[in-house]
Design an enzyme around this catalytic site. Structure first.
Site, PDB file in Angstrom:
ATOM      1  N   GLU A 112      11.740  -0.297   9.995  1.00 15.78           N
ATOM      2  CA  GLU A 112      13.041   0.026  10.589  1.00 15.78           C
ATOM      3  C   GLU A 112      13.956   0.741   9.603  1.00 15.78           C
ATOM      4  O   GLU A 112      14.605   1.729   9.954  1.00 15.78           O
ATOM      5  CB  GLU A 112      13.754  -1.240  11.075  1.00 15.78           C
ATOM      6  CG  GLU A 112      12.856  -2.323  11.621  1.00 15.78           C
ATOM      7  CD  GLU A 112      12.424  -2.115  13.058  1.00 15.78           C
ATOM      8  OE1 GLU A 112      13.052  -1.308  13.751  1.00 15.78           O
ATOM      9  OE2 GLU A 112      11.435  -2.760  13.462  1.00 15.78           O
ATOM     10  N   ASN A 158       0.868  -1.178   0.000  1.00 18.08           N
ATOM     11  CA  ASN A 158       0.000   0.000   0.000  1.00 18.08           C
ATOM     12  C   ASN A 158       0.911   1.237   0.000  1.00 18.08           C
ATOM     13  O   ASN A 158       1.594   1.515   0.980  1.00 18.08           O
ATOM     14  CB  ASN A 158      -0.911  -0.024   1.242  1.00 18.08           C
ATOM     15  CG  ASN A 158      -1.859   1.153   1.277  1.00 18.08           C
ATOM     16  OD1 ASN A 158      -1.443   2.306   1.240  1.00 18.08           O
ATOM     17  ND2 ASN A 158      -3.152   0.868   1.357  1.00 18.08           N
TER      18      ASN A 158
END
Lengths: 332, 749
Positions: B716, B642
């Site tokens: 991360e 997305n």
């Protein structure tokens, strides 16, 4: 937080009586600092006297000064047309402080009476002479990056305090030589900004020269010639919503490139807004130039002394003075 | 305000956040918001000393205060069944012992919970807490990393485990460094930094019966919290229910079950009522971990043409006196560049502080600050463009494991990043670029993050009305898990996202890992993919078995499904509805549960996400203030599920990196072993005014070796390297190399 009584007197006189007769009563206006202090257990009033509805909310033009009621919100002052036209330095200083949300709550009187943000003052696990007189100054041998460089004796008294006053507004008011109007149960008095705040000396718990029960009703700012050449410079750790590392309020009256009058005051450097009288004197009558500004900044820094973590202020402060003067004077 | 641009064009429109409306209208229920009629409130009292013991607790004035239900300490705790019996006199716990709340009189750190007041109202509990009198017997504490650095040692954990990645590591020729043509050595420091999500940690603990516990707890893994609490209170797993549906940010602070959670469970047991405990902002600094203070020394050797010939990377991190927290600090250096001779060392320093924990990009954000700063220093020493230096040392295969990468488009990231940023306009000389009286600096850094995929289950249910429910005990701490999973399910099933509901954050759902290590999309996304595929196949078989079904002769790979309507092929005008299939078979629902996990590919390929950041800073030569003016970031994380949520994820990482670079620092007064920055007035995180335009790009190529959806983690890597890019830009602007974060005014003027 300790349970407390909440009262809402209908007149100024009644409000003053309630606080003057009870050492454990306190006024509350916007509460943006007092509530924090209460949550931390630093202020523990038994009675809160809410003054928010008292008739101290006007900005009025008087003979040769502007009177701003103590309960006018910081955001109202900062966007007020007359203030912007006649005292733009005030608006600049206010907008440099806190956040939009806080400025919508905080009042002028409350802004002047906010307490230091020294971490040793806020955490009761640390000693702090301002919180508990005689307990020691945590910052003196501790983390003092934010602390004072002026108004500190060569050998600071361990019973004293090296905290700084956090208000931006009071720095501008000090440069503009405003007067604080206060009312107590013995009557009214007018305190010049220069006498409103104190140096800590042996009573660091006392920030101002107000007596118990005295209520700020307004500040009066003389009509001045400082419309065009003013600048409030705030050096801080992030772009917004941070207390000043060093701030400078500069106001100049310039006629044909010559300085007729200069006013300078600094924030973040002392227990009170720090007027730079020597620098002002030095600038008076001089032609506008960076060299002169630099000389004034050097004069201003006489007597400054640093602690373990705030020596950078000795380098930043003169630069900030020069920069504020240049921006005020329109030198780029 | 960050404004992300989208280039290249999105392949398909991003689904808006499925829970966006709930969140912005306040309809989403967070842990502290579950209503209970007889809710009691707990307030923790914490230690004001860093080491010693509790000499005396006088709870009487507090117990007598209005509304107080209990004052709990080690003296009267109902006890955690899994704790061993208390020794008399108390002995300090050996290293490796998780902190035990209200266990004995010993103090391990300032801010340690020592007592707790439970009362009818929060205000009563707070007031009573101020009345509890605690006397301490202090012992000399050590909290100063710099002063104690010489006592750092190899972790006990590592000494015992010969295969630990934190063992001393040497590859190649040890003489390569001393004999290098160009050498560089530097030490980099990052201070303690705290996650400080806006939502503080909070829990409501409810004992439904003596052996049945439900907690509404802010955490990042309901399944691990369930296991942990079941073990602590010696209950069967299924007797513990953990709910954490909505999380207002965590960044790693919710990976473990912390003492305050156990404390609230104890309180609820003691007062036999549901108990709520919310950490105040100041307790958030000592209760839920932090990014550890870390000092790193890097030495590099290179040829004059900029080929790396040797790197040594030594990292020392802070941990508590009772636990070892290890993180990846030095590991990236082994894999990042094609260098034959590499040595790494990792040490821990035990101090009288609470245990650190994983914080966004744990270890890698720290290590890559050092490595990518050092690369920049080397580039300057070699008079070489920093990007060119990285290109010359690009690792075409993993130099640590000698394996091919599963996929790597780092060069493409560099190309996109450099082009979009306008890197070619950078003048090489520091202090050579200016704008409006400010010094202008361009800096860049690479990033990487290891691929993590954990066994995960998902259940997919087709209901009689054609709506779909997908369930997995995964989490959403902010990235938009439900949205991405809904999108995966919608693509496979051919059902409108509006007809799909995704359930998460509940320990009774199918097993899934917690949300950490950028593992959610790779792990749970794969499980959702597999479950939906299995469900679709089952439904197609059921559909084909209907008499005269147009699906009976269809080729499976030609079947097209749109809006729940199944076409035997793309040209066909006739179709079968999912609902027809269920109706015909008289089924209320059809469901499939699948488990998805890694296979032998883990040993055949080395798997990482890669990326880079380009940063422009403006620095005032007068005040030393640094402001980031522009960031371009590009990541290769495989397939993007997305774009919209991925972009937000990247922006968040960059914002975190700007905070890490320029302002975040938890400062301790070591005389007291106590933080002086325990609020948002003194612990600075970026505000809107600090955040410039951030442009986000993705390579968006599926990594076909990692999992069925081709997607790797993004959370991360979004922060890894950002601090170095900012520091490198500051060097370019000012000519000053700041090796101790954060880069504040005092270090530049």
């Amino acid at each position: 937080m300790k349970a407390f009584e909440y009262v809402r007197p209908s007149t100024i006189r009644e409000a003053i009586e309630l606080v003057a007769t009870n050492p454990k009563a306190q006024f509350i206006a916007g509460g943006t600092n007092l509530i924090d202090l209460m949550k931390h257990g630093i202020a523990a009033p038994e009675k809160l006297v809410d003054i928010n509805h008292l008739p101290l909310k006007k900005i009025e033009k008087r003979d040769d000064f502007l009177r701003i009621g103590a309960l006018v919100l910081n955001s109202e002052v900062a966007s007020h047309k007359r203030v912007l036209a006649s005292h733009p330095l005030l608006a600049q200083a206010l907008n440099a402080g806190a956040s939009g949300q806080l400025r919508n709550m905080a009042t002028v009187g409350g802004n002047l009476l906010q307490r230091t943000r020294c971490p040793y003052f806020y955490d009761r696990a640390f000693p702090c002479n301002k919180r508990i007189p005689g307990s020691g100054c945590g910052a003196l041998g501790g983390i003092n990056r934010m602390h004072a460089i002026f108004g500190v004796p060569e050998k600071p008294d361990p019973k004293s305090c090296i905290a700084v006053h956090p208000s931006d507004l009071s720095v501008a008011l000090s440069a503009l030589e405003a007067t604080v109007l206060v009312q107590g149960h013995r009557g009214e008095r007018q305190i010049p900004m220069a006498d409103f705040y104190r140096l800590p000396n042996n009573r660091p718990e006392q920030d101002t020269t107000l007596s118990n029960g005295e209520l700020i009703t307004a500040v009066e700012i003389p009509d001045a010639v400082f419309q065009k050449h003013v600048h409030y410079l705030k050096v801080r750790d992030r772009a917004s919503y941070a207390f000043a590392l060093v701030s400078v309020a500069a106001a100049l009256d310039i006629d044909q490139n010559r300085i007729k009058t200069a006013r300078l005051s600094m924030g973040g450097v002392a227990h009170k807004p720090w007027r730079l009288f020597d620098a002002e004197k030095m600038l008076t009558g001089q032609a506008v130039s960076e060299t002169v500004f630099r000389q004034a900044a050097e004069a201003a820094m006489q007597g400054a002394r640093a602690f373990e973590h705030n020596a950078y202020k000795l380098r930043v402060a003169p630069n900030a003075i020069v920069q504020a003067l240049k921006l005020a004077a329109g030198l780029s | 305000m960050a404004n992300a641009h989208l280039r290249p064009a999105e392949p398909e429109p991003s689904l808006n956040r499925v829970d966006g409306r709930l969140k912005v209208t306040g309809a989403a229920t967070y842990s502290a918001e579950y209503p209970f009629d007889n809710l009691a409130h707990a307030v923790l009292i914490t230690s004001t000393i860093a080491k010693g013991r509790i000499a005396n607790i006088n709870a009487k004035p507090a117990e007598a205060a209005p509304g107080v239900l209990a004052v709990i300490s080690h003296k009267n705790t109902p006890g955690v069944p899994a704790y061993p019996p208390v020794k008399q006199p108390a002995e300090r716990a050996p290293i490796g012992t998780a902190f035990r709340v209200f266990y004995d009189e010993l103090i391990y750190f300032s801010g340690q919970p020592v007592a707790m007041v439970v009362a009818q109202t929060l205000e009563q509990a707070q007031h009573a807490a101020s009345l509890v009198e605690i006397d301490y017997q202090t012992e000399t504490h050590q909290t100063d990393f710099v002063a104690n650095r010489s006592t750092a040692a190899i972790a006990v954990n590592v000494q015992r485990n010969k295969t630990s990645p934190f063992q001393d590591y040497d590859r190649g020729d040890p003489d390569a460094l001393p004999s290098a043509e160009v050498k560089l050595e530097a030490t980099y420091t990052i201070p303690t930094q705290h996650h400080q999500p806006l939502e503080p940690h909070a829990i409501i603990a409810v004992w439904e019966a003596d052996d049945k516990l439900t907690v509404y707890d802010k955490n990042q893994g309901v399944k691990s919290a369930q296991g942990n609490l079941a073990q602590a209170f010696k209950l069967p797993r299924e007797q513990v229910k953990v709910n954490a549906q909505f999380i207002g940010g965590a960044f790693g602070s919710g990976i473990r079950v912390w003492p305050h959670t156990v404390a609230a469970v104890l309180a609820a047991k003691q007062v036999k009522r549901p108990v709520k405990l919310v950490l105040g902002r100041e307790l958030m600094f000592t209760s839920v971990g932090y990014r550890p203070f870390t000092v790193q020394k890097i030495a590099m050797g290179a040829t004059k043409t900029g080929i790396l010939t040797a790197i040594t990377h030594e990292g020392t991190g802070q941990t508590s006196a009772y636990e070892e927290h290890l993180e990846r600090t030095i590991l990236a250096t082994r894999a990042m560049y094609a260098c034959l001779n590499v040595s790494t060392r990792y040490r821990l320093l035990n101090l009288d502080v609470n245990t650190p924990t994983w914080m966004r990009g744990p270890g890698d954000a720290t290590g890559m600050f050092a490595l990518e700063s050092a690369l920049d220093e080397l580039a300057f020493a070699l008079q070489l463009d920093p990007l060119e230096l990285r290109l010359r040392n690009h690792a075409d295969a993993d130099p640590e494991r000698n394996l091919p990468w599963s996929a790597k488009s780092l060069k493409e990231c560099y190309r996109i990043g450099a082009e979009e940023f306008g890197w070619k306009n950078r003048k090489p000389e520091p202090r050579s670029m200016q704008a409006d009286g400010l010094l202008v600096g361009y800096g860049m850094a690479s990033s990487l993050y290891g691929f993590h995929r954990h066994p995960s289950k998902a259940k997919a249910v087709m209901q009689a009305d054609g709506s779909v429910v997908i369930q997995s005990a995964t989490m959403d701490i902010g990235p938009g898990t439900g949205t991405a999973m809904t999108q995966i399910a919608a693509r496979i099933l051919g059902v409108s996202p509006k007809k799909i509901r995704f359930d998460l954050g509940d320990s009774s759902l199918p097993d899934a890992p917690g949300q950490n290590g950028s593992a959610t999309i790779p792990s749970v996304g794969s499980a959702v993919h597999d479950a939906c595929k299995a469900l679709k196949n089952k439904l197609l078989i059921l559909g084909a078995s209907m008499p005269g079904s147009i699906l009976s002769s269809a080729w499976p790979d030609e079947i097209v499904i749109k809006n729940g309507r199944i076409y035997p092929n793309a040209e066909s005008r006739s179709s079968v509805l999912y609902t027809d299939i269920l109706k015909y078979h008289k089924l209320p629902q059809v469901e499939m549960t699948e488990e998805s996990k890694s296979g032998p590919e883990r040993d055949q390929y080395s798997m990482y996400s890669f990326g880079c950041h380009f940063v422009e800073v403006h620095v005032s030569p007068v005040t030393g203030e640094v402001r980031v003016k522009r960031v371009v970031t590009c990541a290769d994380v495989g397939k993007i599920i997305n774009y919209k949520t991925a972009r937000s994820q990247s922006i968040g990482g960059v914002v975190g990196g700007i905070g890490m670079a320029l302002m975040e620092e938890s400062v301790m007064d070591h005389r007291y072993g106590r933080y002086v920055t325990s609020d948002f007035a003194s612990y600075h995180i970026p505000v809107h005014a600090d955040i410039p335009q951030i442009e986000v790009f993705f390579v968006d190529q599926p990594d076909v070796h990692v999992n069925p959806i081709g997607a790797k983690g993004l959370g991360e890597i979004a922060i890894v390297g950002v601090a170095a890019a900012v520091a490198n830009a500051v060097f370019h602007a000012t000519g000053k190399r700041v090796r101790e974060l954060p880069i504040t005014v005092d270090k530049l003027v």
